[in-house]
Design an enzyme around this catalytic site. Structure first.
Site, PDB file in Angstrom:
ATOM      1  N   GLU A 141      67.790  79.719  29.811  1.00 30.03           N
ATOM      2  CA  GLU A 141      67.798  79.045  28.504  1.00 30.03           C
ATOM      3  C   GLU A 141      67.263  79.989  27.420  1.00 30.03           C
ATOM      4  O   GLU A 141      67.807  80.077  26.317  1.00 30.03           O
ATOM      5  CB  GLU A 141      66.946  77.766  28.587  1.00 30.03           C
ATOM      6  CG  GLU A 141      66.873  77.024  27.265  1.00 30.03           C
ATOM      7  CD  GLU A 141      66.243  75.635  27.367  1.00 30.03           C
ATOM      8  OE1 GLU A 141      65.896  75.209  28.478  1.00 30.03           O
ATOM      9  OE2 GLU A 141      66.112  74.996  26.314  1.00 30.03           O
ATOM     10  N   GLU A 148      58.645  65.202  24.571  1.00 33.08           N
ATOM     11  CA  GLU A 148      58.253  63.839  24.175  1.00 33.08           C
ATOM     12  C   GLU A 148      57.522  63.916  22.838  1.00 33.08           C
ATOM     13  O   GLU A 148      57.071  64.999  22.458  1.00 33.08           O
ATOM     14  CB  GLU A 148      57.315  63.258  25.248  1.00 33.08           C
ATOM     15  CG  GLU A 148      57.975  63.200  26.606  1.00 33.08           C
ATOM     16  CD  GLU A 148      57.080  62.593  27.683  1.00 33.08           C
ATOM     17  OE1 GLU A 148      55.899  62.287  27.389  1.00 33.08           O
ATOM     18  OE2 GLU A 148      57.587  62.427  28.804  1.00 33.08           O
TER      19      GLU A 148
HETATM   20  C1  LIG Z   1      66.915  71.072  17.159  1.00 33.42           C
HETATM   21  C2  LIG Z   1      66.074  70.942  18.380  1.00 33.42           C
HETATM   22  C3  LIG Z   1      66.678  70.781  19.620  1.00 33.42           C
HETATM   23  C4  LIG Z   1      65.903  70.596  20.754  1.00 33.42           C
HETATM   24  N1  LIG Z   1      66.517  70.346  21.954  1.00 33.42           N
HETATM   25  C5  LIG Z   1      65.760  69.960  23.008  1.00 33.42           C
HETATM   26  C6  LIG Z   1      66.373  69.493  24.208  1.00 33.42           C
HETATM   27  O1  LIG Z   1      67.597  69.451  24.340  1.00 33.42           O
HETATM   28  N2  LIG Z   1      65.561  69.076  25.202  1.00 33.42           N
HETATM   29  C7  LIG Z   1      64.204  69.091  25.114  1.00 33.42           C
HETATM   30  O2  LIG Z   1      63.544  68.685  26.055  1.00 33.42           O
HETATM   31  N3  LIG Z   1      63.599  69.547  23.992  1.00 33.42           N
HETATM   32  C8  LIG Z   1      64.338  69.964  22.934  1.00 33.42           C
HETATM   33  N4  LIG Z   1      63.735  70.397  21.789  1.00 33.42           N
HETATM   34  C9  LIG Z   1      62.287  70.404  21.710  1.00 33.42           C
HETATM   35  C10 LIG Z   1      61.666  71.794  21.694  1.00 33.42           C
HETATM   36  O3  LIG Z   1      61.830  72.415  22.930  1.00 33.42           O
HETATM   37  C11 LIG Z   1      60.202  71.611  21.280  1.00 33.42           C
HETATM   38  O4  LIG Z   1      60.191  71.227  19.918  1.00 33.42           O
HETATM   39  C12 LIG Z   1      59.380  72.863  21.503  1.00 33.42           C
HETATM   40  O5  LIG Z   1      59.209  73.125  22.870  1.00 33.42           O
HETATM   41  C13 LIG Z   1      58.006  72.760  20.848  1.00 33.42           C
HETATM   42  O6  LIG Z   1      57.350  71.588  21.195  1.00 33.42           O
HETATM   43  P1  LIG Z   1      56.709  70.661  20.044  1.00 33.42           P
HETATM   44  O7  LIG Z   1      57.754  70.411  19.042  1.00 33.42           O
HETATM   45  O8  LIG Z   1      56.057  69.514  20.699  1.00 33.42           O
HETATM   46  O9  LIG Z   1      55.613  71.585  19.365  1.00 33.42           O
HETATM   47  P2  LIG Z   1      54.119  71.806  19.890  1.00 33.42           P
HETATM   48  O10 LIG Z   1      54.108  72.112  21.325  1.00 33.42           O
HETATM   49  O11 LIG Z   1      53.266  70.692  19.402  1.00 33.42           O
HETATM   50  O12 LIG Z   1      53.728  73.124  19.076  1.00 33.42           O
HETATM   51  C14 LIG Z   1      53.327  73.128  17.708  1.00 33.42           C
HETATM   52  C15 LIG Z   1      52.913  74.554  17.355  1.00 33.42           C
HETATM   53  O13 LIG Z   1      51.791  74.949  18.159  1.00 33.42           O
HETATM   54  C16 LIG Z   1      52.109  76.135  18.862  1.00 33.42           C
HETATM   55  N5  LIG Z   1      51.478  76.110  20.182  1.00 33.42           N
HETATM   56  C17 LIG Z   1      51.513  75.113  21.098  1.00 33.42           C
HETATM   57  N6  LIG Z   1      50.871  75.490  22.216  1.00 33.42           N
HETATM   58  C18 LIG Z   1      50.423  76.748  21.994  1.00 33.42           C
HETATM   59  C19 LIG Z   1      49.699  77.693  22.780  1.00 33.42           C
HETATM   60  N7  LIG Z   1      49.301  77.413  24.025  1.00 33.42           N
HETATM   61  N8  LIG Z   1      49.411  78.885  22.224  1.00 33.42           N
HETATM   62  C20 LIG Z   1      49.830  79.193  20.969  1.00 33.42           C
HETATM   63  N9  LIG Z   1      50.523  78.349  20.178  1.00 33.42           N
HETATM   64  C21 LIG Z   1      50.809  77.152  20.692  1.00 33.42           C
HETATM   65  C22 LIG Z   1      53.627  76.141  18.990  1.00 33.42           C
HETATM   66  O14 LIG Z   1      54.110  77.440  19.233  1.00 33.42           O
HETATM   67  C23 LIG Z   1      54.029  75.576  17.655  1.00 33.42           C
HETATM   68  O15 LIG Z   1      54.032  76.591  16.691  1.00 33.42           O
HETATM   69  C24 LIG Z   1      64.491  70.633  20.654  1.00 33.42           C
HETATM   70  C25 LIG Z   1      63.889  70.837  19.408  1.00 33.42           C
HETATM   71  C26 LIG Z   1      64.655  70.966  18.284  1.00 33.42           C
HETATM   72  C27 LIG Z   1      63.959  71.123  16.953  1.00 33.42           C
END
Ligand SMILES: Cc1cc2nc3c(=O)[nH]c(=O)nc-3n(C[C@H](O)[C@H](O)[C@H](O)COP(=O)(O)OP(=O)(O)OC[C@H]3O[C@@H](n4cnc5c(N)ncnc54)[C@H](O)[C@@H]3O)c2cc1C
Length: 382
Positions: free
Chosen positions: A245, A128
């Protein structure tokens, strides 16, 4: 490279026929798909009709009852054509397995045959705008009202979001659960559900032909019979299924790194500077030797992780290691590959440029590489 132990004769036959199919039906059109920012639905149907979608599904529901070796090969061969084909793995080997694992017989009969034939395209919606890594922090709610759930919320970055006929939505059926993850459930939302809207197709740095999208649920009434598994167990289902995955992300990263090595090796042999092919320069040779070493190490470790997964071993640690290391390795190889192509490496018409922009997201999705390291550290008792 020698074939890993899990590759048997029947796998090799499958690989050969998939390669042939992709050379005819995908490779000639891939650049066009990238420009149009979409893989046409007709290609999904062709892939399904040829038995290349969800080959692991039981014969009873239209599949081939194939093992994970087929899945590994399918994802590898699709990746060799281009990373925008990840939507096929996301459908076949990430989303549909939830229906198979947690669906009732009725749900399987309803959705699996279409997922195999390509008539139904599946997506999974976890992320989300306000919650990605922190899955327990999602806000999408599903409140039971009679024979339906009233679904409200927003999802983003959803692979196959535009094409999707069914979306496996991760939602909270109990927003007050303590700890929060105990309130998470999985609902299958069909595309014609009133109150379900597909948002815009997102404009990405890479994966240009992938239809990644936002999804909106505004008082969407989802039949209770679309609940997958038990209420409140969604988080546990996700934790179990996310292993595959992550392994697939590693498989695609490895396939892409191998392709870049191949492209770069042949380029440096052809490109001349100062009167000789640049491959004769020791500095170039050493860099290619380093790339080849990393790629070979990646392949060996990946084969071990695939083998463990196929044998049903607890491979959480190894798969998490494979996911972060292989995707980071592929990023390094892509950077070197581009550099060794000189200015041509920065031109869209060169495949190495496309690979360079497609690879970084592998370190982000399926659980970021930072999250992979947290899992490894936890398993180490830290
Ligand atoms: C092209 C693409 C396809 C995707 N496809 C899907 C899909 O089909 N379905 C779906 O549900 N999602 C999908 N995603 C989403 C993807 O899984 C998320 O972007 C990813 O899990 C990271 O979440 P976020 O973007 O909210 O980043 P955040 O969680 O906000 O993270 C931001 C940064 O903080 C770091 N971080 C966060 N928490 C911690 C922690 N506890 N310790 C250390 N570092 C941390 C992260 O590693 C990252 O570097 C997709 C994303 C992209 C870009």
């Amino acid at each position: 490279m020698t074939a890993p132990a899990f590759i048997k004769e029947e796998h090799a036959i499958f690989r050969k026929s998939l390669k042939k199919f992709l050379q005819k039906e995908a490779a000639p059109y891939y650049d066009q798909w990238e420009k149009e920012r979409m893989i046409p639905r007709s290609f999904w149907i062709k892939a399904g009709r040829e038995g290349f979608l969800c080959p692991w599904v039981d014969e009873e529901f239209g599949g081939l009852n194939a093992d994970f070796g087929y899945t590994a090969i399918a994802n590898e061969e699709m990746e060799k054509i281009g990373s925008s084909l990840i939507g096929f793995g996301l459908h076949s080997d990430i989303t549909v397995p939830y229906i198979n694992e947690y669906g009732t017989r009725g749900q399987k009969q309803r959705w699996l045959p279409g997922c195999v034939s390509g008539d139904i395209i599946a997506a999974i919606a976890m992320t989300e705008p306000g919650a990605g890594s922190d899955l327990a922090g999602i806000q999408t709610s599903a409140v039971r009202e009679g024979s339906c759930y009233r679904l409200n919320g927003q999802k983003t970055f959803i692979t196959n979001g535009i094409h999707a006929d069914i979306v496996l939505v991760v939602c909270k059926t109990n927003p007050n659960a303590v700890p929060a993850h105990k309130g998470i459930s999985l609902l299958v939302v069909e595309k014609d559900t009133v109150g379900f809207h597909k948002g815009k197709k997102l404009d990405k740095v890479g994966l240009h032909a992938q239809d990644t999208a936002e999804l909106f649920f505004e008082d969407a009434m989802v039949p209770a019979e679309n609940l997958l598994g038990e209420e409140g167990k969604g988080f546990y289902y996700l934790m179990k299924m996310l292993q595959q995955e992550r392994l697939l992300a590693g498989i695609c990263a490895q396939a892409s790194a191998e392709r870049i090595l191949e492209l770069t090796t042949s380029y440096v042999k052809e490109r001349e500077a100062f009167g000789n092919p640049i491959s004769k320069l020791q500095t170039i040779q050493f860099r290619l030797a380093e790339m080849a070493t990393e790629v070979q190490i990646g392949r060996s470790f990946l084969s071990e992780a695939i083998q463990d997964h196929m044998e049903g071993k607890d491979a959480v640690q190894k798969v998490s290691m494979a996911k972060w290391w292989l995707t980071d390795m592929a990023k390094r190889v892509a950077g070197e590959g581009m550099q060794l192509h000189g200015g041509y490496g920065y031109m869209e018409e060169y495949e190495v440029a496309r690979r360079y922009r497609d690879i970084p997201v592998m370190a982000i999705y399926a659980g970021t590489n930072e999250i992979m390291k947290s899992i490894i550290a936890k398993r180490m008792g830290l």
